[in-house]
Enzyme design. Structure first.
Site, mmCIF file in Angstrom:
data_model
loop_
_atom_site.group_PDB
_atom_site.id
_atom_site.type_symbol
_atom_site.label_atom_id
_atom_site.label_comp_id
_atom_site.label_asym_id
_atom_site.label_seq_id
_atom_site.Cartn_x
_atom_site.Cartn_y
_atom_site.Cartn_z
ATOM 1 N N GLN A 34 2.739 9.957 -5.034
ATOM 2 C CA GLN A 34 1.368 9.657 -4.618
ATOM 3 C C GLN A 34 1.301 9.414 -3.111
ATOM 4 O O GLN A 34 2.330 9.242 -2.460
ATOM 5 C CB GLN A 34 0.835 8.456 -5.415
ATOM 6 C CG GLN A 34 1.810 7.295 -5.493
ATOM 7 C CD GLN A 34 1.732 6.483 -6.776
ATOM 8 O OE1 GLN A 34 0.844 6.679 -7.600
ATOM 9 N NE2 GLN A 34 2.646 5.540 -6.956
ATOM 10 N N HIS A 65 -4.190 -10.266 -10.441
ATOM 11 C CA HIS A 65 -2.837 -10.605 -10.908
ATOM 12 C C HIS A 65 -2.841 -11.799 -11.855
ATOM 13 O O HIS A 65 -2.127 -11.809 -12.858
ATOM 14 C CB HIS A 65 -1.932 -10.880 -9.704
ATOM 15 C CG HIS A 65 -1.610 -9.636 -8.933
ATOM 16 N ND1 HIS A 65 -1.581 -9.573 -7.566
ATOM 17 C CD2 HIS A 65 -1.322 -8.383 -9.366
ATOM 18 C CE1 HIS A 65 -1.273 -8.345 -7.179
ATOM 19 N NE2 HIS A 65 -1.129 -7.602 -8.247
ATOM 20 N N ASP A 89 3.455 -3.572 -6.789
ATOM 21 C CA ASP A 89 3.271 -4.535 -5.689
ATOM 22 C C ASP A 89 3.895 -5.886 -6.017
ATOM 23 O O ASP A 89 3.998 -6.755 -5.160
ATOM 24 C CB ASP A 89 1.776 -4.696 -5.363
ATOM 25 C CG ASP A 89 0.971 -5.094 -6.589
ATOM 26 O OD1 ASP A 89 1.165 -6.211 -7.093
ATOM 27 O OD2 ASP A 89 0.141 -4.287 -7.060
ATOM 28 N N ASP A 109 8.069 0.522 -12.580
ATOM 29 C CA ASP A 109 7.125 1.321 -11.792
ATOM 30 C C ASP A 109 7.776 2.654 -11.475
ATOM 31 O O ASP A 109 8.949 2.725 -11.113
ATOM 32 C CB ASP A 109 6.731 0.604 -10.491
ATOM 33 C CG ASP A 109 5.466 1.203 -9.891
ATOM 34 O OD1 ASP A 109 4.434 0.503 -9.868
ATOM 35 O OD2 ASP A 109 5.500 2.382 -9.473
ATOM 36 N N ASP A 159 -0.148 -2.432 -15.760
ATOM 37 C CA ASP A 159 -0.749 -2.715 -14.448
ATOM 38 C C ASP A 159 -0.629 -1.423 -13.648
ATOM 39 O O ASP A 159 0.193 -1.298 -12.750
ATOM 40 C CB ASP A 159 0.042 -3.858 -13.807
ATOM 41 C CG ASP A 159 -0.464 -4.212 -12.414
ATOM 42 O OD1 ASP A 159 -1.415 -3.576 -11.931
ATOM 43 O OD2 ASP A 159 0.128 -5.119 -11.798
ATOM 44 N N THR A 161 -2.215 2.435 -11.960
ATOM 45 C CA THR A 161 -3.296 3.093 -11.242
ATOM 46 C C THR A 161 -4.296 3.644 -12.263
ATOM 47 O O THR A 161 -4.105 3.524 -13.477
ATOM 48 C CB THR A 161 -2.711 4.227 -10.379
ATOM 49 O OG1 THR A 161 -1.672 4.877 -11.125
ATOM 50 C CG2 THR A 161 -2.099 3.713 -9.098
HETATM 51 N N1 SAM Z 1 -3.947 -3.405 -9.508
HETATM 52 C C1 SAM Z 1 -4.002 -2.021 -9.351
HETATM 53 C C2 SAM Z 1 -5.243 -1.338 -9.852
HETATM 54 O O1 SAM Z 1 -5.749 -1.672 -10.940
HETATM 55 O O2 SAM Z 1 -5.765 -0.484 -9.146
HETATM 56 C C3 SAM Z 1 -2.748 -1.409 -9.802
HETATM 57 C C4 SAM Z 1 -1.705 -1.692 -8.782
HETATM 58 S S1 SAM Z 1 -0.091 -1.152 -9.064
HETATM 59 C C5 SAM Z 1 0.328 -0.842 -7.389
HETATM 60 C C6 SAM Z 1 -0.213 0.433 -9.845
HETATM 61 C C7 SAM Z 1 1.166 1.078 -9.985
HETATM 62 O O3 SAM Z 1 1.179 1.928 -11.143
HETATM 63 C C8 SAM Z 1 1.602 1.969 -8.814
HETATM 64 O O4 SAM Z 1 2.619 1.327 -8.098
HETATM 65 C C9 SAM Z 1 2.081 3.273 -9.495
HETATM 66 O O5 SAM Z 1 3.281 3.761 -8.921
HETATM 67 C C10 SAM Z 1 2.287 2.790 -10.920
HETATM 68 N N2 SAM Z 1 2.301 3.856 -11.928
HETATM 69 C C11 SAM Z 1 1.422 4.868 -12.100
HETATM 70 N N3 SAM Z 1 1.810 5.647 -13.142
HETATM 71 C C12 SAM Z 1 2.950 5.103 -13.655
HETATM 72 C C13 SAM Z 1 3.820 5.442 -14.721
HETATM 73 N N4 SAM Z 1 3.602 6.519 -15.495
HETATM 74 N N5 SAM Z 1 4.897 4.647 -14.954
HETATM 75 C C14 SAM Z 1 5.129 3.550 -14.192
HETATM 76 N N6 SAM Z 1 4.347 3.190 -13.151
HETATM 77 C C15 SAM Z 1 3.263 3.942 -12.886
#
Ligand code: SAM
Length: 282
Positions: A34, A65, A89, A109, A159, A161
């Site tokens: 990404q 959080h 994060d 993640d 948690d 994206t």
């Molecule tokens: N609080 C945020 C929101 O609701 O917008 C989410 C934040 S967190 C940084 C989201 C994380 O999901 C990202 O770091 C991304 O790399 C991770 N992510 C997305 N798809 C994923 C997957 N299939 N497996 C593990 N992590 C994933």
């Protein structure tokens, strides 16, 4: 008029946008998965953006959080093993580890770069990463849950994206079936479930998929989140066993500090808006 000193996230389909005034662009990179950006803002501290969508700001991340962690942990009767799918994060991990009863918290993640940037630009969120109970893995959460042994976790916090790109499969019935298999008998999933104002259809589809997968006891909770589309966000708990409220006495006597979460906020977050009830009853 806004100029180039503002970061703006346009919400497709909702004909609206959210902007923050920027002091400086601190970082940008295309990771394997990404496009990651970090800004220093005038009013919200640092801001992480993934694929053009706001993720975390220094100023208001505690809403998300704290609600995504404590609401679920005080709903489960005795959570010891917690997985966080996404959450790179590390803010949710920090909150989970405030619970003394938690013996193991695994954060999975897909993108290690998110965590490496959080360590630099959001060090306060990463302050529990070296807790002996914490385990940070950088692999696809979908595969992690699929490969898990039955009864290997009490709570799965999704948690992630939004449901596009690498996170799309995290909103599918197949994923929830794998969660069902990995969870202990009282186990539950809690997933960020977007905005009831903007994403009602998605919320209905998500709840149906959870129910069809056997996680049929559902509870959606609501909280403000200034930097996310509409400023009003939600999480949905999907449990194997019937939900009988939450551990109110434990919540009222929580042995740690929070900024938002307390027993009254927990109760208030469970109030279901009229239009949401009607839409979900259909
Ligand atoms: N609080 C945020 C929101 O609701 O917008 C989410 C934040 S967190 C940084 C989201 C994380 O999901 C990202 O770091 C991304 O790399 C991770 N992510 C997305 N798809 C994923 C997957 N299939 N497996 C593990 N992590 C994933």
């Amino acid at each position: 008029m806004l100029d180039e000193n503002w970061f703006t996230e346009i919400v497709p389909g909702a004909e609206s946008a959210f902007s923050l005034k920027i002091k400086a662009k601190l970082h940008a990179e295309q990771s394997e998965f990404q496009y990651l950006e970090i800004y220093e803002t005038e009013g919200f501290g640092n801001l992480m953006v993934i694929d053009g969508c706001t993720m975390v700001s220094t100023r208001d991340n505690f809403f998300y959080h704290e609600m995504m962690s404590h609401t679920a942990l005080y709903t489960h009767p005795d959570p010891k093993r917690v997985w966080i799918i996404g959450g790179g994060d590390c803010g949710t991990l920090r909150e989970v580890l405030k619970h003394p009863g938690v013996e193991q918290a695994v954060q999975i993640d897909i993108d290690e770069r998110v965590t490496r940037l959080a360590e630099i630009y959001f060090p306060e969120l990463c302050e529990s990463n070296n807790d002996p109970r914490a385990d940070l893995k950088f692999i696809d959460g979908i595969k992690w849950v699929k490969d898990a042994a039955p009864n290997s976790v009490d709570i799965i916090i999704v948690d992630s994206t939004d449901p596009v790109g690498p996170a799309e499969g995290l909103f599918s019935e197949a994923f929830y079936r794998d969660c069902f298999n990995a969870l202990s008998p009282n186990g539950l999933v809690v997933q960020q479930s977007e905005s009831a104002l903007f994403h009602l259809k998605l919320m209905g589809e998500m709840r149906d998929a959870m129910s069809n997968a056997g996680l049929s006891h559902l509870q959606t909770f609501f909280f403000p989140q200034c930097i996310y589309p509409s400023g009003w966000w939600s999480g949905t708990i999907a449990s194997k066993a019937a939900l009988n409220g939450f551990r109110e006495a434990d919540s009222a006597n929580k042995p740690f500090e929070t900024t938002l979460y307390n027993v009254d906020i927990h109760k208030a977050s469970l109030a279901q808006p009229e239009f949401f009830k009607k839409a979900m009853a259909k």
